[in-house]
Scaffold this motif. Structure first.
Motif, PDB file in Angstrom:
ATOM      1  N   ASP A 745      -4.171   5.827  -1.237  1.00  0.00           N
ATOM      2  CA  ASP A 745      -5.453   5.579  -1.008  1.00  0.00           C
ATOM      3  C   ASP A 745      -6.771   6.321  -1.609  1.00  0.00           C
ATOM      4  O   ASP A 745      -7.737   5.895  -1.291  1.00  0.00           O
ATOM      5  N   ALA A 746      -6.204   7.493  -2.240  1.00  0.00           N
ATOM      6  CA  ALA A 746      -7.279   8.234  -2.733  1.00  0.00           C
ATOM      7  C   ALA A 746      -7.499   7.877  -4.282  1.00  0.00           C
ATOM      8  O   ALA A 746      -7.482   8.786  -5.073  1.00  0.00           O
ATOM      9  N   GLY A 747      -7.745   6.566  -4.346  1.00  0.00           N
ATOM     10  CA  GLY A 747      -8.287   6.299  -5.745  1.00  0.00           C
ATOM     11  C   GLY A 747      -8.010   4.829  -6.191  1.00  0.00           C
ATOM     12  O   GLY A 747      -8.812   4.422  -7.032  1.00  0.00           O
ATOM     13  N   TRP A 748      -7.025   3.933  -5.694  1.00  0.00           N
ATOM     14  CA  TRP A 748      -7.072   2.768  -6.244  1.00  0.00           C
ATOM     15  C   TRP A 748      -8.196   1.808  -5.211  1.00  0.00           C
ATOM     16  O   TRP A 748      -8.180   2.043  -4.202  1.00  0.00           O
ATOM     17  N   LYS A 749      -8.637   1.066  -6.095  1.00  0.00           N
ATOM     18  CA  LYS A 749      -9.543  -0.129  -5.498  1.00  0.00           C
ATOM     19  C   LYS A 749      -9.394  -1.352  -5.745  1.00  0.00           C
ATOM     20  O   LYS A 749      -8.917  -1.455  -6.858  1.00  0.00           O
ATOM     21  N   ALA A 750      -9.391  -2.430  -4.972  1.00  0.00           N
ATOM     22  CA  ALA A 750      -9.079  -3.683  -5.151  1.00  0.00           C
ATOM     23  C   ALA A 750     -10.401  -4.778  -5.279  1.00  0.00           C
ATOM     24  O   ALA A 750     -11.401  -4.489  -4.697  1.00  0.00           O
ATOM     25  N   TYR A 751     -10.496  -5.573  -6.356  1.00  0.00           N
ATOM     26  CA  TYR A 751     -11.635  -6.310  -6.422  1.00  0.00           C
ATOM     27  C   TYR A 751     -11.104  -7.817  -6.537  1.00  0.00           C
ATOM     28  O   TYR A 751     -10.075  -8.105  -7.385  1.00  0.00           O
ATOM     29  N   ILE A 752     -11.586  -8.763  -5.922  1.00  0.00           N
ATOM     30  CA  ILE A 752     -11.573 -10.228  -5.994  1.00  0.00           C
ATOM     31  C   ILE A 752     -12.976 -10.897  -6.493  1.00  0.00           C
ATOM     32  O   ILE A 752     -13.554 -10.728  -5.695  1.00  0.00           O
ATOM     33  N   ASP A 753     -12.514 -11.349  -7.540  1.00  0.00           N
ATOM     34  CA  ASP A 753     -13.797 -11.942  -8.478  1.00  0.00           C
ATOM     35  C   ASP A 753     -14.943 -10.926  -8.288  1.00  0.00           C
ATOM     36  O   ASP A 753     -16.121 -11.073  -8.101  1.00  0.00           O
ATOM     37  N   ASP A 754     -14.530  -9.549  -8.882  1.00  0.00           N
ATOM     38  CA  ASP A 754     -15.404  -8.440  -8.905  1.00  0.00           C
ATOM     39  C   ASP A 754     -15.965  -7.925  -7.708  1.00  0.00           C
ATOM     40  O   ASP A 754     -17.029  -7.135  -7.495  1.00  0.00           O
ATOM     41  N   LYS A 755     -15.556  -8.359  -6.590  1.00  0.00           N
ATOM     42  CA  LYS A 755     -16.094  -7.897  -5.090  1.00  0.00           C
ATOM     43  C   LYS A 755     -15.105  -7.045  -4.419  1.00  0.00           C
ATOM     44  O   LYS A 755     -14.009  -7.630  -4.448  1.00  0.00           O
ATOM     45  N   GLU A 756     -15.347  -5.852  -4.016  1.00  0.00           N
ATOM     46  CA  GLU A 756     -14.316  -5.091  -3.672  1.00  0.00           C
ATOM     47  C   GLU A 756     -13.746  -5.623  -2.257  1.00  0.00           C
ATOM     48  O   GLU A 756     -14.493  -6.147  -1.193  1.00  0.00           O
ATOM     49  N   THR A 757     -12.257  -5.471  -2.227  1.00  0.00           N
ATOM     50  CA  THR A 757     -11.891  -5.691  -0.880  1.00  0.00           C
ATOM     51  C   THR A 757     -11.027  -4.620  -0.537  1.00  0.00           C
ATOM     52  O   THR A 757     -10.052  -4.087  -1.277  1.00  0.00           O
ATOM     53  N   PRO A 758     -10.763  -4.505   0.853  1.00  0.00           N
ATOM     54  CA  PRO A 758      -9.798  -3.415   1.323  1.00  0.00           C
ATOM     55  C   PRO A 758      -8.077  -3.513   0.944  1.00  0.00           C
ATOM     56  O   PRO A 758      -7.678  -4.788   0.859  1.00  0.00           O
ATOM     57  N   ILE A 759      -7.535  -2.329   0.733  1.00  0.00           N
ATOM     58  CA  ILE A 759      -6.261  -2.579   0.634  1.00  0.00           C
ATOM     59  C   ILE A 759      -5.455  -2.018   1.668  1.00  0.00           C
ATOM     60  O   ILE A 759      -5.694  -0.874   2.162  1.00  0.00           O
ATOM     61  N   ALA A 760      -4.481  -2.812   2.218  1.00  0.00           N
ATOM     62  CA  ALA A 760      -3.788  -2.486   3.455  1.00  0.00           C
ATOM     63  C   ALA A 760      -2.301  -1.898   2.742  1.00  0.00           C
ATOM     64  O   ALA A 760      -1.784  -2.112   1.751  1.00  0.00           O
ATOM     65  N   LYS A 761      -1.780  -0.733   3.477  1.00  0.00           N
ATOM     66  CA  LYS A 761      -0.447  -0.456   3.076  1.00  0.00           C
ATOM     67  C   LYS A 761       0.801  -1.315   3.908  1.00  0.00           C
ATOM     68  O   LYS A 761       0.597  -1.596   5.025  1.00  0.00           O
ATOM     69  N   VAL A 762       1.591  -1.754   2.964  1.00  0.00           N
ATOM     70  CA  VAL A 762       2.582  -2.767   3.278  1.00  0.00           C
ATOM     71  C   VAL A 762       3.790  -2.382   2.988  1.00  0.00           C
ATOM     72  O   VAL A 762       3.989  -1.488   1.932  1.00  0.00           O
ATOM     73  N   ASN A 763       4.857  -2.750   3.908  1.00  0.00           N
ATOM     74  CA  ASN A 763       6.285  -2.339   3.543  1.00  0.00           C
ATOM     75  C   ASN A 763       6.383  -1.135   3.296  1.00  0.00           C
ATOM     76  O   ASN A 763       7.307  -0.553   2.525  1.00  0.00           O
ATOM     77  N   TYR A 764       5.556  -0.135   3.847  1.00  0.00           N
ATOM     78  CA  TYR A 764       5.616   1.420   3.876  1.00  0.00           C
ATOM     79  C   TYR A 764       4.972   1.818   2.826  1.00  0.00           C
ATOM     80  O   TYR A 764       4.503   2.994   2.693  1.00  0.00           O
TER      81      TYR A 764
END
Length: 823
Positions: A745-764
């Motif tokens: 969580d301390a660095g990765w960012k996600a973008y969909i079509d250059d618009k930032e979207t939140p990242i969830a922690k999945v499968n631990y």
């Protein structure tokens, strides 16, 4: 050249030549092109190879590596830092010498500088420098590859000398050098050694403050502390790019706190290592005496310390073959459990340091004594739990470190300082009557320590806790014949250990007697001080080198090609690497989490690192270390190949796993769970293709979406460029995508079509995002804020450090005293 100038430079030139010649002779194979076979360095090479290849194409290291643990920040391995000045300084001071020559030369130079800062005779300083550099702990850690630790140890005296220049009223040049060597020490990136050193500086400063207050030197006190503080801050912030990144990273690692899956034990700190883990590698209470009697506790765990006339070897050869392979032929029996060798400082150095406590004034000896005593108490760790638990809970950041025994690097630094101060006082004191009285007190103290060692020899049982456990288990098994065999073996092992201890007691006593003989001749004016100092230098090497050579010798070297043999590709590797898709491998032979050989060529789900991400350590302990492989977990980690490596690190076999999930996929269901434990338990039996398991605390990051989806559509990986990963998604309806990349969580960012979207922690351990219907470009970008801020701050304070150092040089030139004219 001016004759007066040459005479002033001559002792320093002699010192330089001596340091270089001794290092070259001791490390002769390095000049012949051979390299030390260092296991830790070999595994480091495996971990950094991907970053090196990245640098060759991109011009700099990546911030994220895919090579180990399914991906992790590269902050502790190798990454693009801009703290260039410390490394330029390091390159100058090591003269481009090959390893390990440069380690010993650098340690000598830095200690020599400390001696000159406290105005020790240059020829005597040579003895002190050699004693510090060749203390046995140094060749031991070099042999196993702890290079950053060795560099940090080497720079400690240089920084100590710089601070003492400030305290001696050389404010500007002292501050410039303090800033410089602070930056160099921290750049070596061994925080535990740095921590111990700054603890010593704090102790020293408290003693100096008391002294200044008593002498009513308040102006000097304020100046000294101000210059030291400013210089220290500048030196620290020259490494902001490293420090900020490491600080941010450690909060997400095993050093940052306990697992959410395990309830903290009573007494454990809320953040940091569990106390039991932090106190691993503690010393028995008598064990620090190995600084004076090296093999008092048997020496090494994996070296045959009794190559000749070994009763244990003789006994083990008479045992049945099946027992011979099971019995631990280890001569070390102390509290650490396993060690590569003792931190022997030298009998002569210890003897002179003891004398120093009686012949020296109070300026240096009491703060040095306090620091040494505290270091010994801290080295006891769990064997003095009441005291060390207080430190564990009270000292800032102390609970981030383990291996209390490592703190004996502080006596390794300070005992030679005490020794050279003592010898100089003895050599140049006019009032010999009082001096002899003080020397006699020192001889009595030395004798008392030798008597104590002999009493311990008579009281020890010479069995480790592991030895006792083996004997206890055999006694309970009711197998008289095996019990008899084992008692025969352990009786022989005890005899060997007793022989090693008693032999080293008399060995050290002999060296101390010869050292006293030199002092006697010096005081009787039978030899000149320079000759005495040379004698001590030679005698010190004769004392240390035979012990050093047991742990670092010609057998540790090999040809470079042989050193790289573990990374050679086999035909199996060629077959696997022909697959150009994106995947990971798992080495199922041995322990995949104690090696990085696999990471040299592959993206591995295993690996070795002292500071792993906490969530991944949990996954290792709960899922990846099971005797029976959890295939769904391997599939979600995109483990396409299960490989087997032999003892030499070469790939011998493989199995393809066609059920690996690939880089990313849409799921049909989201299963929310209330706790980390339930999330981990859900991985015991689930289908990662259909279901994503998410903690409820991350529900807001998923958004107001249903828990079931059509699950159709595709997510195709376009490019994984370490710090930037791009995908293309295509689906007829809204969906939830799972990405086989580690959540950080301390660095990765996600973008969909250059618009930032939140990242969830999945499968631990994985990442997941909500993806709208249609065709989209998805990008993950690694943008750690601490690194970006630290990079800017490093640039600013590098300039300030240059200005401070230049000011120090200018003020030293300005304040120099002109030579008086001679008529």
């Amino acid at each position: 050249m001016n004759k007066g100038l040459f005479q002033k430079l001559l002792p320093h030139l002699i010192a330089f030549v001596v340091f270089l010649v001794v290092a070259v002779i001791y490390c002769k194979p390095a000049l012949q092109g051979e390299v030390v076979n260092q296991s830790d360095v070999t595994h480091w090479k495996g971990s950094i190879q991907q970053s090196i290849e990245y640098k060759e194409t991109h011009g700099q290291y990546p911030l994220w590596t895919n090579a180990l643990f399914s991906g992790m920040p590269a902050f502790q391995i190798g990454y693009p830092a801009n703290n260039h000045i410390p490394w330029y300084t390091h390159a100058i001071l090591t003269l481009g010498l090959p390893k390990p020559i440069q380690f010993f030369f650098l340690a000598c130079i830095c200690f020599y500088f400390l001696c000159q800062a406290i105005r020790i005779n240059p020829y005597l300083s040579i003895f002190g420098a050699l004693s510090f550099a060749y203390a046995t702990y140094n060749p031991i850690i070099i042999a196993v590859g702890h290079e950053t630790k060795m560099w940090s140890i080497a720079y400690m005296p240089a920084l100590l000398g710089s601070i003492l220049l400030i305290y001696d009223r050389k404010y500007w040049i002292g501050a410039g050098l303090t800033a410089l060597f602070t930056s160099v020490l921290l750049a070596m990136n061994h925080p535990q050694i740095d921590y111990y050193f700054f603890l010593v500086v704090a102790i020293m400063t408290i003693f100096f403050i008391v002294r200044w207050i008593r002498q009513k030197e308040m102006g000097h006190l304020l100046k000294a502390l101000s210059f030291t503080l400013v210089a220290g801050i500048i030196g620290v912030l020259v490494n902001a790019v490293t420090i900020f990144s490491t600080y941010e990273y450690q909060k997400e690692t095993i050093r940052g706190g306990h697992s959410d899956l395990v309830k903290a034990e009573k007494g454990d700190a809320e953040t940091g290592l569990a106390k039991d883990y932090a106190f691993d590698y503690s010393m028995e209470k008598a064990e620090p005496l190995v600084m004076l009697f090296p093999r008092m506790y048997g020496g090494s765990s994996d070296k045959n310390e009794k190559a000749e006339d070994s009763k244990a070897v003789e006994a083990i050869q008479s045992l049945p073959p099946q027992l011979q392979q099971q019995l631990p032929l280890t001569f070390y029996w102390g509290g650490i459990g396993y060690t590569s060798g003792p931190p022997y400082v030298g009998a002569i150095v210890c003897f002179l340091a003891i004398l120093g406590m009686f012949v020296l004034d109070s300026k240096h000896k009491w703060w040095i004594f306090t620091a040494i005593v505290l270091s010994i108490l801290m080295s006891w760790g769990k064997f003095f739990e009441s005291f060390n638990t207080v430190l564990y809970n009270v000292l800032p950041l102390y609970n981030k470190f383990r291996a209390p025994s490592m703190i004996l690097v502080i006596p390794q630094l300070l005992l030679p300082v005490l020794a050279v101060l003592s010898l100089e006082k003895i050599a140049f004191t006019e009032n010999q009557k009082e001096l002899w009285l003080n020397i006699k007190k020192g001889l009595i103290a030395t004798g008392a320590i030798v008597v104590l060692a002999l009493l311990l020899y008579m009281s020890f049982d010479f069995l480790s806790n592991n030895d006792k456990e083996i004997l206890k288990q055999v006694a309970a098994s009711n197998q008289p014949q095996i019990s008899q065999y084992l008692h025969t073996f352990f009786d022989g092992l005890k005899e060997d250990r007793k022989s090693l201890m008693l032999g080293d007691i008399f060995r050290s006593l002999g060296f101390m007697a010869v050292a006293f003989g030199l002092i006697y001749l010096l005081l009787k004016k039978s030899i000149k001080p320079v000759m005495a100092f040379a004698g001590f230098a030679v005698l010190g090497l004769i004392d240390l080198m035979p012990i050093d050579s047991k742990y670092l010798n010609a057998d540790n070297y090999q040809e470079p090609t042989e050193n790289e043999s573990a990374f050679q590709k086999t035909q199996i590797d060629e077959t696997i690497l022909a697959d150009k898709s994106y995947y990971r491998v798992f080495n199922v032979a041995g322990n995949a989490f104690t090696e990085n050989i696999t990471s040299y060529h592959y993206n591995s789900i295993g690996g070795y690192h002292a500071v792993k991400l906490r969530i991944y350590q949990d996954l290792i302990e709960k899922q990846l270390s099971k005797q029976q492989l959890n295939l769904p977990v391997l599939n979600m980690l995109n483990t396409k190949y299960l490989i087997q490596k032999d003892a030499n690190g070469l790939t011998q076999n493989y199995q393809r796993n066609d059920s690996a999930m690939g880089a990313a996929w849409f799921v049909k269901n989201i299963r929310y769970v209330p706790s980390p434990m339930e999330e981990m338990n859900a991985l015991d039996n689930f289908n990662p293709k259909d279901t994503a398991v998410i903690q409820e605390q991350y529900k807001s990051r998923v958004g107001n979406t249903p828990t079931t989806f059509a699950g159709d559509g595709t997510i195709n990986l376009l490019k994984n460029d370490n710090d930037v990963i791009t995908y293309e998604s295509n689906s007829s309806s809204n969906g939830f995508g799972v990405f086989s990349e580690i959540f950080y969580d301390a660095g990765w960012k996600a973008y969909i079509d250059d618009k930032e979207t939140p990242i969830a922690k999945v499968n631990y351990v994985l990442r997941g995002i909500t993806i709208p219907a249609g065709k989209h470009n998805i990008r993950f970008s690694f943008e750690p804020p601490a690194y970006l801020m630290g990079h800017k701050i490093t640039s600013i304070f590098s300039i300030l450090m240059i200005l401070l150092l230049a000011s120090g040089i200018f003020m030293e030139w300005k304040n120099r005293k002109p030579n008086p004219k001679v008529s």
